[in-house]
Structures are given as C-alpha cells and as structure tokens.
Design an enzyme around this catalytic site. Sequence first.
Site, PDB file in Angstrom:
ATOM      1  N   TYR A  18       0.843  -1.199   0.000  1.00 51.94           N
ATOM      2  CA  TYR A  18       0.000   0.000   0.000  1.00 51.94           C
ATOM      3  C   TYR A  18       0.881   1.253   0.000  1.00 51.94           C
ATOM      4  O   TYR A  18       0.658   2.181  -0.775  1.00 51.94           O
ATOM      5  CB  TYR A  18      -0.918  -0.020   1.237  1.00 51.94           C
ATOM      6  CG  TYR A  18      -1.946   1.075   1.245  1.00 51.94           C
ATOM      7  CD1 TYR A  18      -3.188   0.899   0.648  1.00 51.94           C
ATOM      8  CD2 TYR A  18      -1.695   2.305   1.856  1.00 51.94           C
ATOM      9  CE1 TYR A  18      -4.152   1.908   0.654  1.00 51.94           C
ATOM     10  CE2 TYR A  18      -2.632   3.313   1.873  1.00 51.94           C
ATOM     11  CZ  TYR A  18      -3.861   3.107   1.270  1.00 51.94           C
ATOM     12  OH  TYR A  18      -4.796   4.105   1.278  1.00 51.94           O
ATOM     13  N   HIS A  22       1.317   4.131  -3.048  1.00 56.79           N
ATOM     14  CA  HIS A  22       1.037   5.543  -2.804  1.00 56.79           C
ATOM     15  C   HIS A  22       2.292   6.400  -2.930  1.00 56.79           C
ATOM     16  O   HIS A  22       2.200   7.563  -3.316  1.00 56.79           O
ATOM     17  CB  HIS A  22       0.351   5.733  -1.456  1.00 56.79           C
ATOM     18  CG  HIS A  22      -1.108   5.431  -1.516  1.00 56.79           C
ATOM     19  ND1 HIS A  22      -1.595   4.142  -1.519  1.00 56.79           N
ATOM     20  CD2 HIS A  22      -2.173   6.251  -1.619  1.00 56.79           C
ATOM     21  CE1 HIS A  22      -2.910   4.189  -1.607  1.00 56.79           C
ATOM     22  NE2 HIS A  22      -3.294   5.454  -1.677  1.00 56.79           N
ATOM     23  N   TYR A  41      -3.843  15.814   1.953  1.00 53.86           N
ATOM     24  CA  TYR A  41      -4.410  14.469   2.000  1.00 53.86           C
ATOM     25  C   TYR A  41      -3.410  13.546   2.681  1.00 53.86           C
ATOM     26  O   TYR A  41      -2.305  13.344   2.206  1.00 53.86           O
ATOM     27  CB  TYR A  41      -4.698  14.010   0.567  1.00 53.86           C
ATOM     28  CG  TYR A  41      -5.512  12.746   0.407  1.00 53.86           C
ATOM     29  CD1 TYR A  41      -5.927  11.981   1.488  1.00 53.86           C
ATOM     30  CD2 TYR A  41      -5.862  12.317  -0.855  1.00 53.86           C
ATOM     31  CE1 TYR A  41      -6.681  10.831   1.307  1.00 53.86           C
ATOM     32  CE2 TYR A  41      -6.617  11.170  -1.046  1.00 53.86           C
ATOM     33  CZ  TYR A  41      -7.016  10.429   0.037  1.00 53.86           C
ATOM     34  OH  TYR A  41      -7.755   9.288  -0.144  1.00 53.86           O
ATOM     35  N   TRP A  76      -7.370   3.545 -10.799  1.00 52.54           N
ATOM     36  CA  TRP A  76      -6.670   3.481  -9.510  1.00 52.54           C
ATOM     37  C   TRP A  76      -7.381   2.521  -8.564  1.00 52.54           C
ATOM     38  O   TRP A  76      -6.744   1.708  -7.900  1.00 52.54           O
ATOM     39  CB  TRP A  76      -6.553   4.878  -8.902  1.00 52.54           C
ATOM     40  CG  TRP A  76      -5.848   4.883  -7.568  1.00 52.54           C
ATOM     41  CD1 TRP A  76      -6.428   4.946  -6.334  1.00 52.54           C
ATOM     42  CD2 TRP A  76      -4.437   4.812  -7.339  1.00 52.54           C
ATOM     43  NE1 TRP A  76      -5.466   4.933  -5.360  1.00 52.54           N
ATOM     44  CE2 TRP A  76      -4.234   4.848  -5.948  1.00 52.54           C
ATOM     45  CE3 TRP A  76      -3.332   4.727  -8.177  1.00 52.54           C
ATOM     46  CZ2 TRP A  76      -2.971   4.792  -5.367  1.00 52.54           C
ATOM     47  CZ3 TRP A  76      -2.064   4.683  -7.600  1.00 52.54           C
ATOM     48  CH2 TRP A  76      -1.897   4.716  -6.212  1.00 52.54           C
ATOM     49  N   TRP A  77      -8.703   2.640  -8.492  1.00 52.19           N
ATOM     50  CA  TRP A  77      -9.458   1.748  -7.606  1.00 52.19           C
ATOM     51  C   TRP A  77      -9.234   0.286  -7.983  1.00 52.19           C
ATOM     52  O   TRP A  77      -9.046  -0.553  -7.112  1.00 52.19           O
ATOM     53  CB  TRP A  77     -10.935   2.085  -7.654  1.00 52.19           C
ATOM     54  CG  TRP A  77     -11.316   3.343  -6.913  1.00 52.19           C
ATOM     55  CD1 TRP A  77     -10.548   4.084  -6.063  1.00 52.19           C
ATOM     56  CD2 TRP A  77     -12.574   4.001  -6.971  1.00 52.19           C
ATOM     57  NE1 TRP A  77     -11.246   5.159  -5.587  1.00 52.19           N
ATOM     58  CE2 TRP A  77     -12.499   5.135  -6.123  1.00 52.19           C
ATOM     59  CE3 TRP A  77     -13.760   3.754  -7.652  1.00 52.19           C
ATOM     60  CZ2 TRP A  77     -13.571   5.996  -5.943  1.00 52.19           C
ATOM     61  CZ3 TRP A  77     -14.829   4.620  -7.469  1.00 52.19           C
ATOM     62  CH2 TRP A  77     -14.731   5.726  -6.609  1.00 52.19           C
TER      63      TRP A  77
END
Length: 104
Positions: A18, A22, A41, A76-77
Amino acid sequence: MERVAFKMHLNQGQKEEYKKRHDQIWPELKKLLKESGVSEYSIFLDEETNTLFAFQKVSGEGGSQDLGQTEIVKKWWKFMSDIMKTNPDNSPVTIPLEELFFME
C-alpha cells in the site's frame, strides 16, 4: 475549506505494498485531486486493526471519494482492489467520520 475524514480497511500483510503504491501515485491522479480541490491528504494506518484513517481538506464539490466517475480514479481503484476491502465497483469501502473536535 472543509475537512473530511474517513476510514478504510487494508488487507492483512499489505502495508508495504500500500505504501509503495502511494509513494508512486500516478501524476495524472495527483493532478486531478489537486484540481478538484483536495489538499493536505494524509492516510494513516492502525496496524492492530488494519484500519486506514484518511484526512483531507476539500475546497471543491467533494472529496477524493467523489471522483469515481473519472477513468483515472476507476483505474486506480481497480489497481488497489487486491490489497484492500472494496465495493463491487472496486471503490474502497469507506466509512465517513464525524468531526467532534477541531483546534486551530
């Protein structure tokens, strides 16, 4: 400027993957987020529960989770769907959090 927080669930053992994904966020996705008014963010991980806690400031019509109609977000999802809990459309399962305290 609105502050938005929500939580998501990371699959067991996927912390490093993860973070890697990112750290290499696609430039076109980052550009879309910024152009849509998303700033500051951050995503945090509670390793005991694999709960991801996300926070962002939003000055546009909605936060990052409201951009699901765009092709880059859908892509992306799908890219992220193998390492976290998702809905049938590959969007991450998100639970909005109510702000109870804020200090400037």
